[in-house]
Design a protein around this motif. Structure first.
Motif, PDB file in Angstrom:
ATOM      1  N   LEU A  28       5.042   9.687  -1.113  1.00 43.53           N
ATOM      2  CA  LEU A  28       6.477   9.434  -0.985  1.00 43.53           C
ATOM      3  C   LEU A  28       7.295  10.707  -0.869  1.00 43.53           C
ATOM      4  O   LEU A  28       8.396  10.698  -0.341  1.00 43.53           O
ATOM      5  CB  LEU A  28       6.986   8.620  -2.181  1.00 43.53           C
ATOM      6  N   ARG A  29       6.784  11.793  -1.415  1.00 44.86           N
ATOM      7  CA  ARG A  29       7.517  13.055  -1.320  1.00 44.86           C
ATOM      8  C   ARG A  29       6.515  14.200  -1.306  1.00 44.86           C
ATOM      9  O   ARG A  29       5.461  14.129  -1.944  1.00 44.86           O
ATOM     10  CB  ARG A  29       8.496  13.213  -2.486  1.00 44.86           C
ATOM     11  N   PRO A  30       6.824  15.269  -0.570  1.00 48.50           N
ATOM     12  CA  PRO A  30       5.848  16.354  -0.418  1.00 48.50           C
ATOM     13  C   PRO A  30       5.618  17.161  -1.686  1.00 48.50           C
ATOM     14  O   PRO A  30       4.549  17.719  -1.876  1.00 48.50           O
ATOM     15  CB  PRO A  30       6.476  17.223   0.684  1.00 48.50           C
ATOM     16  N   LYS A  31       6.601  17.238  -2.572  1.00 52.00           N
ATOM     17  CA  LYS A  31       6.475  18.062  -3.766  1.00 52.00           C
ATOM     18  C   LYS A  31       6.562  17.195  -5.007  1.00 52.00           C
ATOM     19  O   LYS A  31       7.506  16.433  -5.187  1.00 52.00           O
ATOM     20  CB  LYS A  31       7.571  19.134  -3.793  1.00 52.00           C
ATOM     21  N   GLU A  84       0.833  -1.203   0.000  1.00 51.67           N
ATOM     22  CA  GLU A  84       0.000   0.000   0.000  1.00 51.67           C
ATOM     23  C   GLU A  84       0.867   1.251   0.000  1.00 51.67           C
ATOM     24  O   GLU A  84       0.614   2.207  -0.741  1.00 51.67           O
ATOM     25  CB  GLU A  84      -0.920  -0.003   1.221  1.00 51.67           C
ATOM     26  N   THR A  85       1.909   1.243   0.831  1.00 50.09           N
ATOM     27  CA  THR A  85       2.815   2.390   0.878  1.00 50.09           C
ATOM     28  C   THR A  85       3.601   2.527  -0.419  1.00 50.09           C
ATOM     29  O   THR A  85       3.747   3.622  -0.968  1.00 50.09           O
ATOM     30  CB  THR A  85       3.792   2.242   2.059  1.00 50.09           C
ATOM     31  N   GLU A  86       4.100   1.400  -0.911  1.00 51.06           N
ATOM     32  CA  GLU A  86       4.978   1.419  -2.080  1.00 51.06           C
ATOM     33  C   GLU A  86       4.237   1.780  -3.357  1.00 51.06           C
ATOM     34  O   GLU A  86       4.761   2.519  -4.199  1.00 51.06           O
ATOM     35  CB  GLU A  86       5.642   0.050  -2.249  1.00 51.06           C
ATOM     36  N   PHE A  87       3.009   1.316  -3.533  1.00 50.22           N
ATOM     37  CA  PHE A  87       2.299   1.510  -4.791  1.00 50.22           C
ATOM     38  C   PHE A  87       1.266   2.637  -4.710  1.00 50.22           C
ATOM     39  O   PHE A  87       1.312   3.585  -5.496  1.00 50.22           O
ATOM     40  CB  PHE A  87       1.622   0.202  -5.212  1.00 50.22           C
TER      41      PHE A  87
END
Length: 619
Positions: A296-299, A285-288
Motif C-alpha cells: 500500500l505504501r513504499p515506506k 487480496e489488495t486490501e488485506f
C-alpha cells in the motif's frame, strides 16, 4: 458435568483455575456501582461534542445515509459503489443507533449517532475486563481491571470514535473471556465455548481478517506452548508430555460444532459478497495481503512503532507497564501466573503480529490493548492494595522524586505544545495543571500510606481529562481545514448538492461530503480500479489512459460537472492533452506544505459560465 478424573487432574494442574472468593471486608455492590458510574463518565461524557469526525469516521456515517436511501444493507454502498473492503457490522450498528435515537433525520447522521456504538462497546469492554479479571484473579483484581480499562487513554479516545475498532475490541475481549471460562476455569462449560465462537464470528464481522490473528494466533500459542511451559516450570509435567496432552485435549475446545457455528455467522457474508460483487477476491487480496506485506505504501513505519503507543494508550498507568509485562517471570506473582500467562500471550503475540505488518496505524493496536490493561491489574493491586515492601522513608523519597519528575514532564510537554501547536496551549495549561495537582496529591497520599485515596486521586485525574479536554478540543483544533475550504469554494461558485461532482484522484475525502452535504462521486470506483491494478502503489499506464478517457468524456457532457484533482496530476493531464476542454474553477493552496503538488484543484467544462477564483491560502 466434570468426571472424578477431571477433578483429580484439576487439583494438581497449575494451569487450571477455580473461582476466587471475596476478600474479607470487600463491598461488592459499592465497588460495582462506582465502576459503573466511572465507566459511564469515561465512555459517554461529551460524546456529542469534541473534534469533528475524521475521514474514515465520515465514510461510515455516509454509508448509513446511503443505506437508508437505497435500502441496501447487506452490501452497503459508498459513493454509489459496493463497499466490501470491510464487513458491514459498523454500518449496521450506526444504522441501528440512528433508528433508535433519530429516526426522523436519516439524511444527516449526527456525530453523536455515529459515535454511540463505539461508546457502548467501550462501556461493555470495561465489564468484560472486570469479568475476566475476576475469573482469573478474584473480585478485587477484577474490579481494578475494570477501573484501569475505563480510565486509560486508549479506551477513552476510541470510545469516542466512529470507527468500528472499539466494537471489534469488545468482541475480541468477550471471545477471550468466554474461552477462559469455557476451558480454563472450573467447572468447564460448553455453553461458554459456544459463546466464544459467536464472539469470534462477531469480531470477524466487525473488521476481518484482523481478529483471526489477534484471537486465533495467541490462543494457539497459549494452548500448545504456554500451557506446557507452565506445567514444565511447575514441575508437574514435562513440556513434551504436556504438549501431547494438549493435543489430546483439543476436544475440550468444541472444535467441530464451533467451526460450523463460526462459518455460519462469520463467513456467510463473505461468500455472499464474493458471488455478488465482481473482482471481490482481487480487492480483498489488495486490501488485506498487500496491506500486510507493504503493497500500500513504499515506506513502512519501524517495527517498534507501536511500543510508545502502548505506553501512551495505557496512561495514566504507563509507569507500571514494564513490571506488568515482566510479571510472568516474577516470583511475587506466582499465584496469579496462569491468568498472567493467558493475557501475556494475547498482548505479546498480538503486538508482534501488528508490528510485523508493513502498514501500521494507531487504531490497529486497540484490540491488543485490553491485554495490557489486564496485565496492569495485578501490579496495581499490589501497589495500591497489597502489603508495603519498602520503608516509609524510601517511599516518601520515591514519591517526591515522582512529583518533581511529573512536573518536569508536564512543563516540557507544555513547551513542546507552545512551539509546535500554539493554538492548543490554552487547553493544555489548565488541564495539565489540574492533572499534575491530582497526581501530586496521589503521590502525597501514597507516601502517607493512604494508598486507596491515592488510587482515587489517580482516577479523578482521568475525569479531569475527560471533562475538559474532549469538549474543548473541538472548539480549538481544526482537523478538517482543507475539507472546509473545498466546501466553501464550491459554495462561493454556487455549486449545490444537486450538481455533479467527481473526485478524480483516489476516493473522495468523506469529510467534505459529510459536513457540506455535497454528493461527491468517483471517476472510477474501487472495483473498476482493482481490475487494472496488481497493488496499491503502482498505477499501470492502461489505468491512467482509462482515467484520461473518462475525464474527456465527462467534460464533453452537456450538463455541468465539477472535478477535483491534485494540482500536480492536473498539470500532467494538461501536458498530455493540451487542448483539454477544461477550465480551472479554483484551487486550494498551502494545505500540503511538504508536497504542494498534492493540493487540490477544481475544474469544469469551458462552457460553464463562471470565473476562476483562487482560494485563500491555508492558515
Amino acid at each position: 458435568m466434570n468426571t472424578m478424573a477431571d477433578q483429580e487432574i484439576t487439583a494438581s494442574d497449575p494451569v487450571a483455575c477455580t473461582p476466587f472468593l471475596l476478600h474479607a471486608g470487600e463491598q461488592k455492590g459499592l465497588g460495582l456501582i462506582l465502576l459503573a458510574v466511572f465507566a459511564l463518565a469515561t465512555c459517554f461524557m461529551g460524546l456529542a461534542g469534541g473534534p469533528p469526525m475524521g475521514d474514515h469516521e465520515c465514510i461510515n456515517a455516509l454509508q448509513v445515509r446511503e443505506a437508508f436511501q437505497t435500502e441496501k444493507w447487506l452490501i452497503p454502498l459508498s459513493e454509489g459503489a459496493e463497499w466490501i473492503r470491510k464487513p458491514p457490522m459498523g454500518t449496521w450498528l450506526i444504522g441501528l443507533s440512528s433508528l433508535l435515537l433519530d429516526p426522523a433525520n436519516r439524511q444527516q447522521i449526527s456525530e453523536f449517532v455515529a459515535r454511540l456504538p463505539s461508546a457502548v462497546a467501550g462501556f461493555l469492554t470495561v465489564w468484560v475486563m472486570y469479568w475476566l479479571g475476576r475469573l482469573m484473579w478474584g473480585y478485587r483484581v477484577g474490579l481494578i481491571a475494570g477501573f484501569i480499562s475505563a480510565g486509560t487513554v486508549g479506551l477513552i479516545f476510541y470510545s469516542r470514535n466512529a470507527l468500528v475498532d472499539m466494537t471489534m475490541t469488545f468482541f475480541v475481549c468477550l471471545a477471550y473471556a468466554c474461552f477462559w471460562r469455557g476451558v480454563m476455569h472450573e467447572p468447564r462449560s460448553k455453553r461458554f465455548m459456544a459463546l466464544f465462537y459467536v464472539a469470534f464470528a462477531a469480531a470477524w464481522m466487525s473488521k476481518a481478517p484482523l481478529p483471526g490473528a489477534i484471537i486465533g494466533l495467541p490462543l494457539a500459542v497459549f494452548w500448545f506452548i504456554m500451557v506446557p511451559a507452565l506445567r514444565a516450570a511447575d514441575g508437574s509435567a514435562g513440556f513434551l508430555t504436556s504438549f501431547i496432552r494438549q493435543c489430546k485435549d483439543l476436544g475440550r475446545l468444541w472444535l467441530i460444532p464451533g467451526i460450523v457455528l463460526f462459518i455460519v455467522l462469520g463467513l456467510s457474508w463473505w461468500v455472499y459478497a464474493y458471488f455478488k460483487v465482481p473482482n471481490a477476491l482481487e480487492l480483498w487480496e489488495t486490501e488485506f495481503f498487500d496491506r500486510y506485506v507493504g503493497g500500500l505504501r513504499p515506506k513502512s513505519k519501524p517495527f517498534w512503532y507501536y511500543l510508545p503507543l502502548i505506553l501512551g494508550m495505557c496512561a495514566p498507568y504507563m509507569l507500571s507497564v514494564p513490571e506488568s509485562v515482566g510479571a510472568l517471570f516474577m516470583k511475587r506473582y506466582q499465584a496469579q501466573r496462569p491468568g498472567i500467562a493467558f493475557v501475556w500471550t494475547w498482548a505479546v503475540v498480538g503486538t508482534v503480529f501488528v508490528s510485523s505488518s508493513q502498514f501500521k496505524q494507531p487504531h490497529y493496536l486497540i484490540s491488543v490493548l485490553p491485554a495490557y490493561w489486564l496485565l496492569l491489574a495485578p501490579v496495581v493491586e499490589r501497589l495500591f492494595f497489597g502489603p508495603t515492601l519498602v520503608s516509609k522513608r524510601a517511599m516518601e523519597a520515591a514519591c517526591n522524586m515522582l512529583v518533581i519528575g511529573l512536573l518536569l514532564g508536564v512543563s516540557g510537554a507544555g513547551i513542546f505544545v507552545f512551539r509546535e501547536y500554539p493554538a492548543y496551549i490554552l487547553i493544555y495549561l489548565p488541564v495539565a495543571l489540574g492533572t499534575w495537582l491530582l497526581w501530586a496529591y496521589a503521590c502525597r497520599a501514597y507516601a502517607r500510606e493512604r494508598r486507596i485515596l491515592a488510587f482515587g486521586f489517580l482516577q479523578a485525574s482521568v475525569l479531569v481529562i475527560v471533562c475538559f479536554i474532549w469538549p474543548t478540543i473541538g472548539l480549538v483544533i481544526t482537523t478538517n481545514a482543507e475539507a472546509d475550504a473545498l466546501a466553501a469554494g464550491f459554495k462561493a461558485h454556487s455549486v449545490t448538492p444537486s450538481d455533479r461532482i467527481i473526485w478524480v484522484d483516489n476516493r473522495p475525502d468523506a469529510k467534505v461530503g459529510y459536513y457540506s452535504g455535497l454528493r461527491i462521486g468517483r471517476l472510477m470506483n474501487e472495483m473498476e480500479i482493482t481490475a487494472y491494478r496488481e497493488n496499491r502503489t503502482d498505477v499501470p499506464d492502461d489505468l491512467k489512459w482509462e482515467m484520461v478517457s473518462r475525464i474527456e468524456e465527462e467534460l464533453n457532457q452537456p450538463e455541468p460537472v465539477y472535478m477535483i484533482m491534485d494540482i500536480e496530476n492536473y498539470e500532467m493531464l494538461l501536458a498530455a492533452i493540451p487542448r483539454l476542454p477544461a477550465r480551472e474553477l479554483f484551487r486550494l493552496t498551502g494545505f500540503n506544505p511538504r508536497k504542494p503538488g498534492a493540493d487540490l484543484l477544481v475544474f469544469t467544462q469551458k462552457s460553464v459560465a463562471t470565473r476562476p477564483v483562487e482560494s485563500d491560502p491555508a492558515p
